[in-house]
Design a protein around this motif. Structure first.
Motif, mmCIF file in Angstrom:
data_model
loop_
_atom_site.group_PDB
_atom_site.id
_atom_site.type_symbol
_atom_site.label_atom_id
_atom_site.label_comp_id
_atom_site.label_asym_id
_atom_site.label_seq_id
_atom_site.Cartn_x
_atom_site.Cartn_y
_atom_site.Cartn_z
ATOM 1 N N GLY A 274 62.517 42.971 46.021
ATOM 2 C CA GLY A 274 63.150 41.785 45.558
ATOM 3 C C GLY A 274 64.528 41.926 45.556
ATOM 4 O O GLY A 274 65.373 41.056 44.728
ATOM 5 N N GLN B 125 62.242 38.209 42.190
ATOM 6 C CA GLN B 125 62.516 39.108 41.122
ATOM 7 C C GLN B 125 62.580 40.618 41.421
ATOM 8 O O GLN B 125 61.768 40.899 42.202
ATOM 9 C CB GLN B 125 61.417 38.956 40.150
ATOM 10 C CG GLN B 125 61.481 39.784 38.832
ATOM 11 C CD GLN B 125 60.337 39.620 37.813
ATOM 12 O OE1 GLN B 125 59.518 38.799 38.036
ATOM 13 N NE2 GLN B 125 60.426 40.290 36.782
ATOM 14 N N VAL B 126 63.560 41.392 41.044
ATOM 15 C CA VAL B 126 63.739 42.809 41.492
ATOM 16 C C VAL B 126 62.755 43.748 40.632
ATOM 17 O O VAL B 126 62.820 43.623 39.399
ATOM 18 C CB VAL B 126 65.270 43.301 41.231
ATOM 19 C CG1 VAL B 126 65.400 44.554 41.743
ATOM 20 C CG2 VAL B 126 66.170 42.220 41.863
ATOM 21 N N GLN B 127 62.343 44.660 41.219
ATOM 22 C CA GLN B 127 61.588 45.726 40.592
ATOM 23 C C GLN B 127 61.500 46.937 41.363
ATOM 24 O O GLN B 127 61.942 47.063 42.214
ATOM 25 C CB GLN B 127 60.023 45.236 40.643
ATOM 26 C CG GLN B 127 59.433 44.094 40.020
ATOM 27 C CD GLN B 127 57.887 43.665 40.440
ATOM 28 O OE1 GLN B 127 57.717 43.829 41.155
ATOM 29 N NE2 GLN B 127 57.359 43.367 39.278
ATOM 30 N N GLU C 174 70.348 46.616 34.919
ATOM 31 C CA GLU C 174 69.427 45.541 34.795
ATOM 32 C C GLU C 174 67.943 45.439 34.896
ATOM 33 O O GLU C 174 67.068 44.957 34.161
ATOM 34 C CB GLU C 174 69.895 44.176 35.471
ATOM 35 C CG GLU C 174 71.216 43.713 35.419
ATOM 36 C CD GLU C 174 71.984 44.162 36.523
ATOM 37 O OE1 GLU C 174 73.372 44.222 36.436
ATOM 38 O OE2 GLU C 174 71.581 44.866 37.179
ATOM 39 N N VAL C 175 67.663 46.254 35.744
ATOM 40 C CA VAL C 175 66.184 46.498 36.102
ATOM 41 C C VAL C 175 65.619 47.824 36.005
ATOM 42 O O VAL C 175 66.454 48.852 36.467
ATOM 43 C CB VAL C 175 65.919 46.126 37.552
ATOM 44 C CG1 VAL C 175 64.338 46.126 37.880
ATOM 45 C CG2 VAL C 175 66.406 44.461 37.768
#
Length: 124
Positions: A26, A1-3, A112-113
């Motif tokens: 991520g 998961q990208v953070q 998106e993040v």
């Protein structure tokens, strides 16, 4: 998961400099563009600067051009927004965002993040 996590905000005087950092995790194959946006009280979140996923393109809002510089490391997991000659109107919460295969867009919906933001306050 990208953070993504921002840091480096604070209280400065007009004319001072400040450097914000954005740490991403991520990312996998590091195909993410990074962007900075800011939101002042009672205003919409607005674009500040972005760098494409390849690093070939950097994009700035007119209001910060020639004062702010956005750079990123080769691993594409750290970004820095160097802010010089700060003005009271730069006061806002600054958000870092990531956009997979992004080209350095100035549009919020492309990212998106998002991080939680870091407060920058410039006193006159």
């Amino acid at each position: 998961q990208v953070q993504v996590v921002e840091s480096g905000g604070g209280l400065v005087q007009a004319g001072d400099s400040l450097r914000l950092s954005c740490a991403a995790s991520g990312l996998g194959h590091s195909t993410y563009a990074m962007g900075w946006f800011r939101q002042a009280p009672g205003k919409e979140r607005e674009f500040v600067a972005a760098i494409s996923w390849t690093g070939a393109t950097t994009n700035y809002a007119d209001s910060v051009k020639d004062r702010f510089t956005f750079a990123r490391n080769d691993a594409r997991n750290m970004g820095w927004l160097q802010m010089n000659r700060l003005k009271p109107e730069d006061t806002a919460i600054y958000y870092c965002a990531a956009d997979n295969y992004g080209l350095g867009s100035d549009q919020r919906q492309n990212y998106e993040v998002w991080g939680q933001g870091t407060q920058v306050t410039v006193s006159s």
